[in-house]
Design a protein around this motif. Structure first.
Motif, PDB file in Angstrom:
ATOM      1  N   LEU A  49     -40.765 -34.291  -9.516  1.00 42.28           N
ATOM      2  CA  LEU A  49     -40.226 -33.258 -10.407  1.00 42.28           C
ATOM      3  C   LEU A  49     -40.065 -33.804 -11.822  1.00 42.28           C
ATOM      4  CD1 LEU A  49     -37.563 -31.635  -8.067  1.00 42.28           C
ATOM      5  CD2 LEU A  49     -39.573 -30.480  -9.006  1.00 42.28           C
ATOM      6  N   VAL A  50     -39.501 -34.999 -11.945  1.00 44.52           N
ATOM      7  CA  VAL A  50     -39.309 -35.624 -13.262  1.00 44.52           C
ATOM      8  C   VAL A  50     -40.653 -35.798 -13.961  1.00 44.52           C
ATOM      9  CG1 VAL A  50     -38.627 -37.766 -14.438  1.00 44.52           C
ATOM     10  CG2 VAL A  50     -37.167 -36.796 -12.660  1.00 44.52           C
ATOM     11  N   ASP A  51     -41.629 -36.332 -13.244  1.00 42.17           N
ATOM     12  CA  ASP A  51     -42.945 -36.565 -13.835  1.00 42.17           C
ATOM     13  C   ASP A  51     -43.572 -35.260 -14.326  1.00 42.17           C
ATOM     14  OD1 ASP A  51     -42.602 -39.239 -13.189  1.00 42.17           O
ATOM     15  OD2 ASP A  51     -43.928 -39.160 -11.439  1.00 42.17           O
ATOM     16  N   ASN A  52     -43.468 -34.214 -13.519  1.00 39.56           N
ATOM     17  CA  ASN A  52     -44.061 -32.932 -13.894  1.00 39.56           C
ATOM     18  C   ASN A  52     -43.287 -32.234 -15.010  1.00 39.56           C
ATOM     19  OD1 ASN A  52     -46.511 -32.242 -12.174  1.00 39.56           O
ATOM     20  ND2 ASN A  52     -45.068 -33.049 -10.673  1.00 39.56           N
ATOM     21  N   ILE A  53     -41.985 -32.389 -15.023  1.00 40.96           N
ATOM     22  CA  ILE A  53     -41.176 -31.838 -16.118  1.00 40.96           C
ATOM     23  C   ILE A  53     -41.590 -32.489 -17.435  1.00 40.96           C
ATOM     24  CG2 ILE A  53     -38.842 -31.810 -17.115  1.00 40.96           C
ATOM     25  CD1 ILE A  53     -37.821 -31.426 -14.171  1.00 40.96           C
ATOM     26  N   ASN A  54     -41.721 -33.799 -17.406  1.00 41.71           N
ATOM     27  CA  ASN A  54     -42.078 -34.532 -18.623  1.00 41.71           C
ATOM     28  C   ASN A  54     -43.495 -34.235 -19.098  1.00 41.71           C
ATOM     29  OD1 ASN A  54     -39.556 -35.724 -18.856  1.00 41.71           O
ATOM     30  ND2 ASN A  54     -40.145 -37.481 -17.596  1.00 41.71           N
ATOM     31  N   ALA A  55     -44.359 -33.769 -18.203  1.00 44.10           N
ATOM     32  CA  ALA A  55     -45.750 -33.480 -18.566  1.00 44.10           C
ATOM     33  C   ALA A  55     -45.909 -32.117 -19.235  1.00 44.10           C
ATOM     34  CB  ALA A  55     -46.629 -33.548 -17.325  1.00 44.10           C
ATOM     35  N   LEU A  56     -44.884 -31.284 -19.171  1.00 47.08           N
ATOM     36  CA  LEU A  56     -44.973 -29.937 -19.738  1.00 47.08           C
ATOM     37  C   LEU A  56     -44.206 -29.846 -21.053  1.00 47.08           C
ATOM     38  CD1 LEU A  56     -44.466 -27.856 -16.472  1.00 47.08           C
ATOM     39  CD2 LEU A  56     -46.588 -28.148 -17.753  1.00 47.08           C
ATOM     40  N   PRO A  57     -44.642 -28.979 -21.953  1.00 48.91           N
ATOM     41  CA  PRO A  57     -43.954 -28.849 -23.241  1.00 48.91           C
ATOM     42  C   PRO A  57     -42.595 -28.155 -23.098  1.00 48.91           C
ATOM     43  CG  PRO A  57     -45.721 -27.230 -23.074  1.00 48.91           C
ATOM     44  CD  PRO A  57     -45.817 -28.104 -21.849  1.00 48.91           C
ATOM     45  N   GLU A  58     -41.713 -28.454 -24.018  1.00 46.20           N
ATOM     46  CA  GLU A  58     -40.412 -27.778 -24.094  1.00 46.20           C
ATOM     47  C   GLU A  58     -40.634 -26.275 -24.139  1.00 46.20           C
ATOM     48  OE1 GLU A  58     -37.117 -28.887 -24.397  1.00 46.20           O
ATOM     49  OE2 GLU A  58     -37.726 -30.965 -24.072  1.00 46.20           O
ATOM     50  N   GLY A  59     -39.803 -25.530 -23.436  1.00 50.70           N
ATOM     51  CA  GLY A  59     -39.887 -24.076 -23.463  1.00 50.70           C
ATOM     52  C   GLY A  59     -40.856 -23.488 -22.451  1.00 50.70           C
ATOM     53  N   ASP A  60     -41.674 -24.315 -21.811  1.00 52.00           N
ATOM     54  CA  ASP A  60     -42.573 -23.826 -20.763  1.00 52.00           C
ATOM     55  C   ASP A  60     -41.716 -23.351 -19.587  1.00 52.00           C
ATOM     56  OD1 ASP A  60     -44.101 -24.260 -18.138  1.00 52.00           O
ATOM     57  OD2 ASP A  60     -45.716 -24.469 -19.614  1.00 52.00           O
ATOM     58  N   ARG A  61     -42.008 -22.148 -19.084  1.00 49.62           N
ATOM     59  CA  ARG A  61     -41.154 -21.587 -18.037  1.00 49.62           C
ATOM     60  C   ARG A  61     -41.291 -22.352 -16.729  1.00 49.62           C
ATOM     61  NH1 ARG A  61     -41.080 -15.159 -19.171  1.00 49.62           N
ATOM     62  NH2 ARG A  61     -41.868 -15.111 -17.073  1.00 49.62           N
ATOM     63  N   ASN A  62     -42.446 -22.952 -16.457  1.00 49.86           N
ATOM     64  CA  ASN A  62     -42.567 -23.813 -15.278  1.00 49.86           C
ATOM     65  C   ASN A  62     -41.666 -25.032 -15.414  1.00 49.86           C
ATOM     66  OD1 ASN A  62     -44.396 -22.492 -13.518  1.00 49.86           O
ATOM     67  ND2 ASN A  62     -46.092 -23.094 -14.839  1.00 49.86           N
ATOM     68  N   ARG A  63     -41.645 -25.598 -16.620  1.00 47.43           N
ATOM     69  CA  ARG A  63     -40.779 -26.759 -16.876  1.00 47.43           C
ATOM     70  C   ARG A  63     -39.323 -26.379 -16.659  1.00 47.43           C
ATOM     71  NH1 ARG A  63     -40.724 -31.281 -21.242  1.00 47.43           N
ATOM     72  NH2 ARG A  63     -38.514 -31.769 -21.268  1.00 47.43           N
ATOM     73  N   ASP A  64     -38.920 -25.224 -17.184  1.00 46.71           N
ATOM     74  CA  ASP A  64     -37.537 -24.779 -17.035  1.00 46.71           C
ATOM     75  C   ASP A  64     -37.190 -24.546 -15.570  1.00 46.71           C
ATOM     76  OD1 ASP A  64     -37.432 -24.883 -19.799  1.00 46.71           O
ATOM     77  OD2 ASP A  64     -37.594 -22.713 -20.069  1.00 46.71           O
ATOM     78  N   GLY A  65     -38.127 -23.954 -14.808  1.00 45.39           N
ATOM     79  CA  GLY A  65     -37.899 -23.728 -13.386  1.00 45.39           C
ATOM     80  C   GLY A  65     -37.778 -25.035 -12.615  1.00 45.39           C
ATOM     81  N   MET A  66     -38.669 -25.979 -12.933  1.00 42.89           N
ATOM     82  CA  MET A  66     -38.587 -27.294 -12.286  1.00 42.89           C
ATOM     83  C   MET A  66     -37.286 -27.999 -12.625  1.00 42.89           C
ATOM     84  SD  MET A  66     -42.273 -29.141 -12.269  1.00 42.89           S
ATOM     85  CE  MET A  66     -43.084 -28.330 -13.620  1.00 42.89           C
ATOM     86  N   ALA A  67     -36.801 -27.810 -13.850  1.00 46.83           N
ATOM     87  CA  ALA A  67     -35.542 -28.448 -14.252  1.00 46.83           C
ATOM     88  C   ALA A  67     -34.378 -27.932 -13.413  1.00 46.83           C
ATOM     89  CB  ALA A  67     -35.292 -28.219 -15.741  1.00 46.83           C
ATOM     90  N   ILE A  68     -34.404 -26.652 -13.071  1.00 45.14           N
ATOM     91  CA  ILE A  68     -33.356 -26.097 -12.213  1.00 45.14           C
ATOM     92  C   ILE A  68     -33.423 -26.744 -10.830  1.00 45.14           C
ATOM     93  CG2 ILE A  68     -32.558 -24.004 -11.037  1.00 45.14           C
ATOM     94  CD1 ILE A  68     -33.629 -22.454 -13.551  1.00 45.14           C
ATOM     95  N   VAL A  69     -34.634 -26.836 -10.272  1.00 49.56           N
ATOM     96  CA  VAL A  69     -34.806 -27.455  -8.955  1.00 49.56           C
ATOM     97  C   VAL A  69     -34.436 -28.932  -9.027  1.00 49.56           C
ATOM     98  CG1 VAL A  69     -36.469 -28.021  -7.138  1.00 49.56           C
ATOM     99  CG2 VAL A  69     -36.546 -25.775  -8.248  1.00 49.56           C
ATOM    100  N   TYR A  70     -34.835 -29.616 -10.104  1.00 54.42           N
ATOM    101  CA  TYR A  70     -34.481 -31.031 -10.280  1.00 54.42           C
ATOM    102  C   TYR A  70     -32.971 -31.225 -10.293  1.00 54.42           C
ATOM    103  CZ  TYR A  70     -33.322 -35.373 -12.508  1.00 54.42           C
ATOM    104  OH  TYR A  70     -32.741 -36.579 -12.779  1.00 54.42           O
ATOM    105  N   GLN A  71     -32.278 -30.385 -11.031  1.00 52.16           N
ATOM    106  CA  GLN A  71     -30.821 -30.514 -11.113  1.00 52.16           C
ATOM    107  C   GLN A  71     -30.203 -30.410  -9.720  1.00 52.16           C
ATOM    108  OE1 GLN A  71     -28.960 -27.632 -13.675  1.00 52.16           O
ATOM    109  NE2 GLN A  71     -26.995 -28.656 -13.596  1.00 52.16           N
TER     110      GLN A  71
END
Length: 109
Positions: A49-71
């Motif tokens: 999750l961390v690796d994929n979050i870091n690979a996406l740009p800020e504001g990307d909705r996939n990144r935001d969704g992964m951040a919720i799951v990561y938390q």
């Protein structure tokens, strides 16, 4: 983005709550693994999750969704490693409506 892992996550729009509800359960394969292996699997999932979050740009909705799951997963990790979570149970987690679009985008790819 598709990340396969030890969790099954569903999103429910519940009119009686101000946000949405995540229903989180564990895959059968994960539940059947020995405790030590469960900890390793879950740790790898959190790192993925961390690796994929870091690979996406800020504001990307996939990144935001992964951040919720990561938390959620990062909070659960120590308890998973210690075997202190009932893996047969489904957990319900309320999230703010503003985050619900991000999580549904992430879950439905």
């Amino acid at each position: 983005m598709d990340i396969n892992g030890p969790l099954k996550i569903g999103v429910i729009d519940s009119p009686e709550t101000p946000g949405w509800e995540l229903q989180v359960s564990f895959t059968d394969e994960f539940k059947q693994a020995p405790l030590e292996v469960q900890g390793e699997i879950f740790q790898r999932y959190v790192q993925e999750l961390v690796d994929n979050i870091n690979a996406l740009p800020e504001g990307d909705r996939n990144r935001d969704g992964m951040a919720i799951v990561y938390q959620l997963c990062s909070e659960m990790l120590p308890y998973i490693k210690e075997g202190q979570i009932a893996l047969e149970e489904t957990m319900n987690v309320e999230i703010a409506r503003s985050q619900a679009v991000s999580i549904t985008d992430f879950l439905h790819g």
